[in-house]
Design a protein around this motif. Structure first.
Motif, PDB file in Angstrom:
ATOM      1  N   PRO A 196      24.363  70.477  29.267  1.00 25.00           N
ATOM      2  CA  PRO A 196      24.729  71.792  29.814  1.00 25.00           C
ATOM      3  C   PRO A 196      25.147  72.797  28.744  1.00 25.00           C
ATOM      4  O   PRO A 196      24.841  73.978  28.868  1.00 25.00           O
ATOM      5  N   GLU A 197      25.829  72.346  27.666  1.00 26.29           N
ATOM      6  CA  GLU A 197      26.317  73.325  26.675  1.00 26.29           C
ATOM      7  C   GLU A 197      25.147  74.034  25.975  1.00 26.29           C
ATOM      8  O   GLU A 197      25.291  75.166  25.508  1.00 26.29           O
ATOM      9  N   THR A 198      23.994  73.376  25.924  1.00 21.58           N
ATOM     10  CA  THR A 198      22.833  73.995  25.266  1.00 21.58           C
ATOM     11  C   THR A 198      22.318  75.195  26.075  1.00 21.58           C
ATOM     12  O   THR A 198      21.655  76.083  25.544  1.00 21.58           O
ATOM     13  N   GLU A 199      22.647  75.207  27.380  1.00 16.80           N
ATOM     14  CA  GLU A 199      22.267  76.363  28.202  1.00 16.80           C
ATOM     15  C   GLU A 199      22.883  77.647  27.635  1.00 16.80           C
ATOM     16  O   GLU A 199      22.322  78.737  27.776  1.00 16.80           O
ATOM     17  N   LEU A 200      24.047  77.511  26.977  1.00 21.01           N
ATOM     18  CA  LEU A 200      24.734  78.699  26.450  1.00 21.01           C
ATOM     19  C   LEU A 200      23.912  79.408  25.372  1.00 21.01           C
ATOM     20  O   LEU A 200      24.021  80.617  25.197  1.00 21.01           O
ATOM     21  N   LEU A 201      23.091  78.642  24.638  1.00 17.71           N
ATOM     22  CA  LEU A 201      22.262  79.257  23.599  1.00 17.71           C
ATOM     23  C   LEU A 201      21.238  80.188  24.253  1.00 17.71           C
ATOM     24  O   LEU A 201      20.999  81.300  23.784  1.00 17.71           O
ATOM     25  N   VAL A 202      20.645  79.702  25.340  1.00 18.65           N
ATOM     26  CA  VAL A 202      19.645  80.515  26.050  1.00 18.65           C
ATOM     27  C   VAL A 202      20.341  81.717  26.700  1.00 18.65           C
ATOM     28  O   VAL A 202      19.824  82.836  26.661  1.00 18.65           O
ATOM     29  N   ASP A 203      21.530  81.487  27.259  1.00 16.11           N
ATOM     30  CA  ASP A 203      22.274  82.608  27.867  1.00 16.11           C
ATOM     31  C   ASP A 203      22.597  83.671  26.819  1.00 16.11           C
ATOM     32  O   ASP A 203      22.539  84.863  27.094  1.00 16.11           O
ATOM     33  N   GLY A 233      13.272  78.006  28.257  1.00 11.52           N
ATOM     34  CA  GLY A 233      14.251  79.042  28.592  1.00 11.52           C
ATOM     35  C   GLY A 233      13.870  80.353  27.919  1.00 11.52           C
ATOM     36  O   GLY A 233      13.894  81.422  28.538  1.00 11.52           O
ATOM     37  N   LEU A 234      13.474  80.277  26.630  1.00  7.98           N
ATOM     38  CA  LEU A 234      13.089  81.498  25.902  1.00  7.98           C
ATOM     39  C   LEU A 234      11.861  82.140  26.550  1.00  7.98           C
ATOM     40  O   LEU A 234      11.797  83.358  26.714  1.00  7.98           O
ATOM     41  N   ALA A 235      10.897  81.309  26.947  1.00 12.92           N
ATOM     42  CA  ALA A 235       9.675  81.853  27.567  1.00 12.92           C
ATOM     43  C   ALA A 235      10.006  82.563  28.879  1.00 12.92           C
ATOM     44  O   ALA A 235       9.344  83.522  29.252  1.00 12.92           O
ATOM     45  N   GLN A 285      21.478  87.639  26.872  1.00 10.21           N
ATOM     46  CA  GLN A 285      22.364  88.812  26.729  1.00 10.21           C
ATOM     47  C   GLN A 285      21.916  89.698  25.578  1.00 10.21           C
ATOM     48  O   GLN A 285      21.925  90.925  25.674  1.00 10.21           O
ATOM     49  N   TRP A 286      21.518  89.050  24.470  1.00  8.54           N
ATOM     50  CA  TRP A 286      21.029  89.814  23.306  1.00  8.54           C
ATOM     51  C   TRP A 286      19.819  90.655  23.731  1.00  8.54           C
ATOM     52  O   TRP A 286      19.735  91.841  23.414  1.00  8.54           O
ATOM     53  N   ALA A 287      18.892  90.048  24.467  1.00 11.23           N
ATOM     54  CA  ALA A 287      17.657  90.740  24.870  1.00 11.23           C
ATOM     55  C   ALA A 287      17.979  91.941  25.760  1.00 11.23           C
ATOM     56  O   ALA A 287      17.337  92.992  25.654  1.00 11.23           O
ATOM     57  N   GLN A 288      19.002  91.760  26.617  1.00 13.59           N
ATOM     58  CA  GLN A 288      19.361  92.861  27.524  1.00 13.59           C
ATOM     59  C   GLN A 288      19.912  94.068  26.759  1.00 13.59           C
ATOM     60  O   GLN A 288      19.895  95.184  27.257  1.00 13.59           O
ATOM     61  N   GLN A 289      20.422  93.798  25.537  1.00 12.02           N
ATOM     62  CA  GLN A 289      20.974  94.920  24.746  1.00 12.02           C
ATOM     63  C   GLN A 289      19.920  95.616  23.882  1.00 12.02           C
ATOM     64  O   GLN A 289      20.223  96.586  23.195  1.00 12.02           O
ATOM     65  N   GLN A 290      18.685  95.109  23.871  1.00 15.74           N
ATOM     66  CA  GLN A 290      17.649  95.715  23.030  1.00 15.74           C
ATOM     67  C   GLN A 290      17.025  96.912  23.756  1.00 15.74           C
ATOM     68  O   GLN A 290      16.928  96.903  24.986  1.00 15.74           O
ATOM     69  N   PRO A 291      16.605  97.914  23.000  1.00 17.59           N
ATOM     70  CA  PRO A 291      16.025  99.096  23.650  1.00 17.59           C
ATOM     71  C   PRO A 291      14.704  98.797  24.371  1.00 17.59           C
ATOM     72  O   PRO A 291      14.366  99.449  25.340  1.00 17.59           O
TER      73      PRO A 291
END
Ligand SMILES: C[S@@+](CC[C@H](N)C(=O)[O-])C[C@H]1O[C@@H](n2cnc3c(N)ncnc32)[C@H](O)[C@@H]1O
Length: 302
Positions: free
Chosen positions: A108-115, A145-147, A119-125
């Motif tokens: 489960p902790e690895t899910e945090l990397l994808v999360d 997850g990335l895909a 969040q990073w992607a949501q901040q991109q223009p």
């Protein structure tokens, strides 16, 4: 394989559950596996499970026979085989993933990397369109997850285990994500040499357990999960060191590096990132229990 899909009276299932829990306690096994099998293989939902002690003589449908569940439970007790390997799947992030002893059971902790990447992607223009690598992909979890969160990006999943890559590819196919991911067999960055300086992001959950610590892990992990996925060398940092040193050559300007590590490795990983000299915005991030479990950094702009 399940023999049929029969019904059982709640007290029968309840008695089996109590007996299985008692066996787990007597044999020092993980009792959580009992409810995992009832839910994930038996198809009993959480509420039904909770109400089992009070349920009347009403029949409950199981997705397999109780004998099948009992056979799996005995294998777990006798050999410490993780229930996910016995069932052949696990749930991780938004997916049901196939797993086998060729791959680490995604945690489960690895899910945090994808999360974090989401969040990073949501901040991109603009929606990210670059190349992203999941190094040491195992079951393919992070790449998948990335895909999902970067639908316009090109994802690369790398592993040196051909057996792990076969599972990752099969998971991509089941989830309809095959077109978004290229799979590469080889040592860390080696198969990506033609992408030097072009990766927008690198995410990795490498082996990070110190070799001597492996003998102290739970038998489910120590005797069943691939040591190739666990063993990070004498101090656990061999692969993290290599990834931190080499990632700078593969990231584009302002590209991001996201790395999982073992709790307690935060300060060592922070100084490796600083010493490398190519990163800024270095952060050590905690999991939901407050333990330092992953690091993020951005490649300096040249
Ligand atoms: C801790 S597991 C992570 C698996 C998956 N990414 C996850 O998070 O569940 C580490 C993975 O790295 C792979 N690996 C180990 N050494 C490697 C190497 N030199 N090159 C590429 N992959 C490697 C292992 O086969 C394993 O699948």
């Amino acid at each position: 394989m399940p023999d049929s899909t029969p019904s059982y009276f709640a007290p029968t299932l309840y008695r089996w559950r109590i007996q299985a829990l008692e066996q787990a306690l007597a044999q020092g096994a993980d009792p959580l596996g009992v409810d995992w099998l009832l839910r994930e293989v038996g198809g009993i939902d959480r509420l039904q499970l909770r109400l089992l002690p009070q349920a009347s003589d009403r029949p409950l449908a199981l997705a397999c026979t109780l004998e099948h569940l009992d056979r799996l439970w005995r294998q777990h007790l006798d050999h410490h085989t993780p229930v996910q390997y016995l069932a052949g799947f696990t749930h991780w992030w938004r997916f049901r993933l196939q797993v086998s002893p060729a791959v680490l059971i995604p945690r489960p902790e690895t899910e945090l990397l994808v999360d974090w990447v989401e969040q990073w992607a949501q901040q991109q223009p603009h929606p990210p369109r670059g190349h992203w690598a999941d190094l040491g992909t195992g079951s393919g979890s992070i790449a998948l997850g990335l895909a999902t969160i970067l639908p316009q990006a090109q994802i690369h999943g790398v592993d040196c285990s051909a057996a792990a890559l076969a599972i990752a590819q099969s998971n991509a196919q089941s989830l309809g994500l095959s077109p978004a991911i290229q799979w590469h067999h080889g040592h860390w960055f080696k198969p990506l040499e033609n992408l030097r300086g072009q990766l927008q992001g690198i995410v990795a959950n490498p082996p990070y357990i110190p070799t001597a610590t492996i003998a102290t892990l739970d038998p489910e992990v120590q005797h069943h999960e691939p040591h190739l996925a666990l063993d990070g060398g004498q101090d656990g940092l061999d692969d993290l060191r290599h990834l931190i040193t080499t990632a700078a050559d593969y990231l584009q300007d302002a590209g991001v590096l996201v790395l999982e590590m073992m709790a307690g490795q935060g300060e060592a990983v922070r100084s490796l990132l600083h010493q490398q000299g190519s990163y800024r915005a270095i952060e050590i991030c905690n999991d939901l229990s407050g333990l330092d479990r992953f690091a993020v950094a951005q490649r300096h702009q040249t």
